[in-house]
Design a protein around this motif. Structure first.
Motif, PDB file in Angstrom:
ATOM      1  N   LEU A   1       0.831  -1.199   0.000  1.00  0.00           N
ATOM      2  CA  LEU A   1       0.000   0.000   0.000  1.00  0.00           C
ATOM      3  C   LEU A   1       0.868   1.252   0.000  1.00  0.00           C
ATOM      4  O   LEU A   1       0.669   2.171  -0.805  1.00  0.00           O
ATOM      5  CB  LEU A   1      -0.917   0.005   1.228  1.00  0.00           C
ATOM      6  N   LEU A   2       1.844   1.319   0.893  1.00  0.00           N
ATOM      7  CA  LEU A   2       2.685   2.507   1.023  1.00  0.00           C
ATOM      8  C   LEU A   2       3.595   2.695  -0.191  1.00  0.00           C
ATOM      9  O   LEU A   2       3.966   3.829  -0.509  1.00  0.00           O
ATOM     10  CB  LEU A   2       3.523   2.431   2.302  1.00  0.00           C
ATOM     11  N   SER A   3       3.932   1.614  -0.854  1.00  0.00           N
ATOM     12  CA  SER A   3       4.782   1.709  -2.053  1.00  0.00           C
ATOM     13  C   SER A   3       3.945   1.765  -3.333  1.00  0.00           C
ATOM     14  O   SER A   3       4.495   1.703  -4.437  1.00  0.00           O
ATOM     15  CB  SER A   3       5.749   0.526  -2.119  1.00  0.00           C
ATOM     16  N   LYS A   4       2.638   1.843  -3.174  1.00  0.00           N
ATOM     17  CA  LYS A   4       1.690   1.985  -4.284  1.00  0.00           C
ATOM     18  C   LYS A   4       1.680   0.784  -5.220  1.00  0.00           C
ATOM     19  O   LYS A   4       1.370   0.904  -6.401  1.00  0.00           O
ATOM     20  CB  LYS A   4       1.966   3.274  -5.072  1.00  0.00           C
ATOM     21  N   ARG A   5       1.993  -0.375  -4.680  1.00  0.00           N
ATOM     22  CA  ARG A   5       1.866  -1.602  -5.459  1.00  0.00           C
ATOM     23  C   ARG A   5       0.498  -2.239  -5.274  1.00  0.00           C
ATOM     24  O   ARG A   5       0.134  -3.182  -5.988  1.00  0.00           O
ATOM     25  CB  ARG A   5       2.968  -2.597  -5.066  1.00  0.00           C
ATOM     26  N   VAL A   6      -0.257  -1.732  -4.302  1.00  0.00           N
ATOM     27  CA  VAL A   6      -1.665  -2.056  -4.108  1.00  0.00           C
ATOM     28  C   VAL A   6      -2.406  -0.731  -4.005  1.00  0.00           C
ATOM     29  O   VAL A   6      -1.939   0.194  -3.337  1.00  0.00           O
ATOM     30  CB  VAL A   6      -1.889  -2.905  -2.833  1.00  0.00           C
ATOM     31  N   MET A   7      -3.532  -0.651  -4.656  1.00  0.00           N
ATOM     32  CA  MET A   7      -4.258   0.620  -4.706  1.00  0.00           C
ATOM     33  C   MET A   7      -4.930   0.935  -3.372  1.00  0.00           C
ATOM     34  O   MET A   7      -5.357   0.034  -2.640  1.00  0.00           O
ATOM     35  CB  MET A   7      -5.299   0.575  -5.821  1.00  0.00           C
TER      36      MET A   7
END
Length: 323
Positions: free
Chosen positions: A148-154
């Motif tokens: 989440l924090l690395s924007k690999r999950v929306m």
């Protein structure tokens, strides 16, 4: 609770898109759904469009004075009586088998949340095709938060379906009166998930209507204001403090993430908003960033060093944009 899915649909001035959006819910191959439409003070014909769907007993309509997206979603939660809950945007569409696919994953994998991706579209799709599931990645809470924090999950609320008890048992609501509310709310929801499934495949399964005139994200992009920066700062500070308290992620990692967010937003907004009235605001913000770096002994990465240079010499951003 029954095994059906409750779908919360906030509605505000989307009469040109609402029928197709709601039809994509009505035509789901999994039939046991409850669609909770929240008319948030629309001034166009959205209410009339929503009423057309009331002949379907699975649809219900609640009207309230305009209070914003978060308030509409929070109102919808009051009517949820099912095991799963989904927040759907009223100008988008989903593949006809999305709910069925997600519930199959829930039943087989015993996860608390199922995440999926979107397909950007310039107009609504008339003939929606089924989602072709290619892979299901089962991950633990810590990995979910890292993604989440690395924007690999929306982080967007429409990009996942979760067990209702995750929100209700932990008193999770969307922050009223703030934009970008999906980001910190997702962090809170994900923090109470033991395991999650991340789906990949073809054809959506979510079809996101981009650049719609009047949408929150389009307005945020075209009409940049200091209040927008305040909202961003509030949201990611709340996210940082919450995750820090939960203690699921290493403190050094969170400190670096937060410091990077501070730098990014400062550089993003300074050259757009700097004027005689705002100079003291950005001066204070700059001091906050440097103080956080000193206090937490942040060792900047190469990317951070570039952003620190822009912080110190804002003219660099202007030159880069000019070139």
């Amino acid at each position: 609770m029954s095994s059906k899915v409750s779908i919360i649909v906030p509605i505000y001035n989307v009469d040109a898109y609402l029928k197709n959006a709601l039809t994509s819910l009505q035509q789901q191959t999994y039939r046991d759904i409850k669609v909770i439409m929240i008319n948030d003070g629309s001034t166009d014909h959205s209410d009339e469009v929503a009423q057309e769907f009331l002949h379907d007993p699975r649809f219900m309509l609640v009207s309230q004075k305009n209070q914003g997206l978060s308030a509409a979603r929070n109102t919808g939660l009051k009517y949820v009586d099912s095991e799963y809950v989904y927040f759907f945007d009223s100008d988008d569409q989903i593949a006809p088998n999305l709910i069925e696919t997600v519930l199959t994953v829930f039943n087989k994998s015993k996860v608390d949340l199922v995440s999926f991706k979107s397909e950007l579209v310039s107009h609504q799709v008339k003939a929606l095709v089924p989602f072709e599931l290619a892979d299901v990645d089962i991950i633990e809470r810590k990995e979910l938060l890292l993604r989440l924090l690395s924007k690999r999950v929306m982080a967007t609320a429409w990009s996942y379906i979760t067990r209702t008890k995750v929100l209700l048992d932990n008193d999770i609501l969307f922050p009223v009166g703030r934009k970008f509310e999906d980001e910190n709310t997702a962090a809170k929801i994900f923090s109470f998930v033991k395991k999650a499934a991340v789906l990949t495949g073809k054809n959506g399964p979510y079809f996101y209507l981009q650049d719609r005139s009047g949408s929150i994200m389009t307005e945020a992009h075209n009409d940049v204001r200091l209040s927008q920066l305040d909202d961003r700062r509030y949201i990611f500070k709340d996210e940082f403090l919450f995750l820090k308290k939960q203690n699921d992620l290493p403190l050094d990692y969170l400190n670096n993430w937060y410091f990077n967010k501070l730098l990014t937003t400062y550089n993003m907004y300074r050259n757009l908003l700097i004027n005689d009235n705002n100079r003291s605001y950005f001066k204070t913000y700059k001091k906050e960033i440097t103080a956080f770096q000193r206090k937490n002994h942040i060792k900047p990465t190469m990317q951070m060093r570039k952003r620190l240079l822009k912080l110190k010499y804002p003219i660099l951003t202007k030159i880069r944009n000019y070139l």
